[in-house]
Design a protein around this motif. Structure first.
Motif, PDB file in Angstrom:
ATOM      1  N   TYR A  48      -2.326  -9.245  -8.987  1.00 20.89           N
ATOM      2  CA  TYR A  48      -2.834  -8.753  -7.704  1.00 20.89           C
ATOM      3  C   TYR A  48      -1.984  -7.621  -7.141  1.00 20.89           C
ATOM      4  O   TYR A  48      -2.477  -6.803  -6.355  1.00 20.89           O
ATOM      5  N   SER A  49      -0.713  -7.543  -7.536  1.00 26.76           N
ATOM      6  CA  SER A  49       0.142  -6.465  -7.027  1.00 26.76           C
ATOM      7  C   SER A  49      -0.393  -5.095  -7.432  1.00 26.76           C
ATOM      8  O   SER A  49      -0.160  -4.106  -6.731  1.00 26.76           O
ATOM      9  N   GLY A  52      -2.585  -3.713  -4.762  1.00 26.13           N
ATOM     10  CA  GLY A  52      -1.899  -3.388  -3.520  1.00 26.13           C
ATOM     11  C   GLY A  52      -2.582  -3.867  -2.269  1.00 26.13           C
ATOM     12  O   GLY A  52      -2.537  -3.207  -1.229  1.00 26.13           O
ATOM     13  N   ASN A  53      -3.195  -5.050  -2.339  1.00 24.59           N
ATOM     14  CA  ASN A  53      -3.955  -5.555  -1.194  1.00 24.59           C
ATOM     15  C   ASN A  53      -3.731  -7.058  -0.997  1.00 24.59           C
ATOM     16  O   ASN A  53      -4.618  -7.773  -0.554  1.00 24.59           O
ATOM     17  N   GLY A  54      -2.548  -7.519  -1.350  1.00 23.92           N
ATOM     18  CA  GLY A  54      -2.214  -8.919  -1.135  1.00 23.92           C
ATOM     19  C   GLY A  54      -2.676  -9.822  -2.262  1.00 23.92           C
ATOM     20  O   GLY A  54      -3.481  -9.443  -3.119  1.00 23.92           O
ATOM     21  N   GLU A  55      -2.179 -11.048  -2.249  1.00 23.90           N
ATOM     22  CA  GLU A  55      -2.419 -11.998  -3.334  1.00 23.90           C
ATOM     23  C   GLU A  55      -3.808 -12.619  -3.319  1.00 23.90           C
ATOM     24  O   GLU A  55      -4.246 -13.197  -4.306  1.00 23.90           O
ATOM     25  N   VAL A  57      -6.614 -10.846  -2.906  1.00 21.89           N
ATOM     26  CA  VAL A  57      -7.564  -9.742  -3.048  1.00 21.89           C
ATOM     27  C   VAL A  57      -8.778 -10.128  -3.892  1.00 21.89           C
ATOM     28  O   VAL A  57      -9.901  -9.700  -3.609  1.00 21.89           O
ATOM     29  N   VAL A 283       1.733 -10.169   4.695  1.00 28.90           N
ATOM     30  CA  VAL A 283       1.122 -10.953   3.620  1.00 28.90           C
ATOM     31  C   VAL A 283       2.175 -11.334   2.595  1.00 28.90           C
ATOM     32  O   VAL A 283       3.302 -10.828   2.599  1.00 28.90           O
ATOM     33  N   TYR A 286       2.172  -8.134  -2.691  1.00 29.80           N
ATOM     34  CA  TYR A 286       2.376  -6.723  -2.361  1.00 29.80           C
ATOM     35  C   TYR A 286       1.126  -6.115  -1.738  1.00 29.80           C
ATOM     36  O   TYR A 286       0.017  -6.245  -2.267  1.00 29.80           O
ATOM     37  N   ASP A 287       1.313  -5.463  -0.591  1.00 28.05           N
ATOM     38  CA  ASP A 287       0.243  -4.732   0.083  1.00 28.05           C
ATOM     39  C   ASP A 287       0.783  -3.349   0.385  1.00 28.05           C
ATOM     40  O   ASP A 287       1.716  -3.194   1.177  1.00 28.05           O
ATOM     41  N   THR A 289      -0.195  -0.972   2.120  1.00 30.42           N
ATOM     42  CA  THR A 289      -0.325  -0.469   3.491  1.00 30.42           C
ATOM     43  C   THR A 289       0.446  -1.309   4.503  1.00 30.42           C
ATOM     44  O   THR A 289       0.512  -0.943   5.677  1.00 30.42           O
ATOM     45  N   ASP A 290       1.010  -2.413   4.083  1.00 31.99           N
ATOM     46  CA  ASP A 290       1.665  -3.331   5.013  1.00 31.99           C
ATOM     47  C   ASP A 290       3.137  -2.960   5.200  1.00 31.99           C
ATOM     48  O   ASP A 290       3.989  -3.316   4.398  1.00 31.99           O
TER      49      ASP A 290
END
Length: 432
Positions: A48-49, A52-55, A57, A283, A286-287, A289-290
């Motif tokens: 999911y990393s 780049g939108n959290g686990e 996604v 989150v 890894y995100d 944008t966070d």
């Protein structure tokens, strides 16, 4: 009479459940060591990393379960360095790390013979990152705990829960016996091939909340763990009171007794060792944008507050897809390490002090030494409702300047040399 009979039946059921699991001497020792460790690092890292939108996604964006697996074809974390990670954790003062071996997307971050959907056999990276992490943890004296998901969005035999509803899995292939056998196979590998494991940390029990009669057969999983490694603790992030076979109670995004995140409504605090796990930003995974990272001061104060609530504190990091820790995370680890290097004595090996947490702060305790951690006080005088023990002496932890203590029937008042400032002002009391 009917109410009394019902109450008796419930009491007997609770006593019977408790009697099903008697902690071994190895477990009792491990629980004590766990409580002494006080501070750990959580790592959420997987396929999911790459998005780049959290686990979550895969479920949140309804990605087809077959299409998602192709992420593995391009997963190549070329900058992953287990020793670099572990040295940063140790320098921060962490005593253990919890690593996500398999999250809800079903991808295994370790070598498994159960299927090819793993980082060694299913990616061009072909390296067992868990083995490298385990070796680094042993080298630098960090305990290794393993996260393991009860949910699997990739396997058709996992019984459908409330998550992953839109990912296209067939609805006629659910077979929990098959899925349980798969989990036992992987748990056996994890507890056989990677050296001493401090804890198995389960997650996903909540996925079957709409199926109240669903039997996870936790007793089979817990007994397997304790048989394979008699000193391995069992945790389960089910947001409920501890169940037979569990060795610690964990709280997600909250200190024990709080419910600001909404996960701990009505949760009873049991008699097991306690742990609070929190994200460093918003989150877990890894995100890109966070950037809303908690400040170093916030994290340090929550390490202190957790200790004052008789709990460990674990802060999460979501590594980038290339295997590097985010710069913001590394910066905070450095600041935490600087503080723990100076004041860790007041945290490690302590228990929640005899003065319960207040708005001004908390207390931690080792034997007859009570550490008063003042984080929110606008006055030089601090009252402590301390009536059961007498104060033999009081001094500032920094500089050892003596602190005057006045006593009355309700407790004692500390007359501080100055109004407390900064992250934490510590007064050390010796009790008679």
């Amino acid at each position: 009479m009917k109410k009394i009979s019902t109450l008796l039946l419930l009491m007997v059921a609770c006593l019977t459940a408790s009697a099903q699991y008697q902690a071994s001497p190895e477990i009792l020792k491990a629980r004590t060591e766990f409580q002494d460790n006080k501070f750990g690092i959580y790592i959420h890292w997987g396929l999911y990393s790459m998005l780049g939108n959290g686990e979550w996604v895969m479920s949140n964006r309804n990605i087809n379960y077959k299409e998602y697996t192709h992420l593995a074809d391009g997963f190549y974390p070329s900058k992953f360095d287990a020793e670099e990670w572990v040295k940063a954790f140790k320098a921060a003062g962490a005593r253990y790390v919890t690593f996500t071996t398999r999250h809800h997307d079903g991808f295994s971050m370790f070598k498994t013979s159960a299927n090819n959907y793993n980082i060694v056999d299913g990616t061009p990276f072909h390296r067992d990152v868990l083995k490298e992490l385990a070796d680094a943890c042993q080298k630098y004296g960090i305990k290794l705990h393993l996260y393991y998901s009860h949910v699997d969005w990739s396997r058709p035999d996992y019984p459908q829960g409330w998550s992953g509803m839109g990912i296209g899995k067939p609805k006629d292939q659910y077979n929990y016996d098959s899925y349980l056998a798969f989990m036992k196979h992987q748990l056996t590998e994890l507890l056989t091939n990677y050296g001493p494991i401090g804890a198995i940390w389960f997650d996903g029990y909540w996925d079957q909340k709409n199926n109240p009669n669903f039997d996870w057969k936790l007793d089979e999983q817990y007994s397997l763990i304790h048989r394979l490694q008699p000193g391995c603790l069992v945790a389960n992030n089910h947001h409920k009171a501890p169940k037979p076979g569990e060795d610690l109670q964990t709280f997600e995004q909250d200190l024990p007794g709080q419910n600001t995140a909404g996960y701990s409504k009505g949760t009873v605090i049991g008699q097991l060792p306690l742990e609070t796990v929190m994200t460093m930003n918003k989150v877990w995974g890894y995100d890109i944008t966070d950037k809303k990272y908690k400040s170093s001061e916030y994290i340090i104060q929550h390490i202190i507050k957790a200790a004052g609530n008789n709990a460990n504190y674990v802060i999460n990091i979501g590594p980038r897809p290339d295997g590097k820790l985010p710069v913001e995370a590394v910066e905070r680890l450095k600041a935490i390490g600087d503080w723990m290097g100076r004041y860790g004595e007041t945290i490690y090996g302590t228990r929640g002090g005899i003065v319960r947490p207040h708005d001004w702060g908390v207390t931690t305790q080792k034997g007859n030494t009570l550490y008063v951690h003042i984080m929110n006080c606008q006055d030089r005088a601090l009252f402590l409702p301390l009536t059961e023990r007498r104060v033999a002496s009081a001094r500032m932890f920094d500089g050892h300047q003596k602190v005057r203590v006045s006593k009355n029937a309700e407790g004692v008042t500390l007359e501080l040399p100055a109004v407390p400032k900064g992250v934490d002002t510590i007064v050390e009391l010796t009790l008679k």
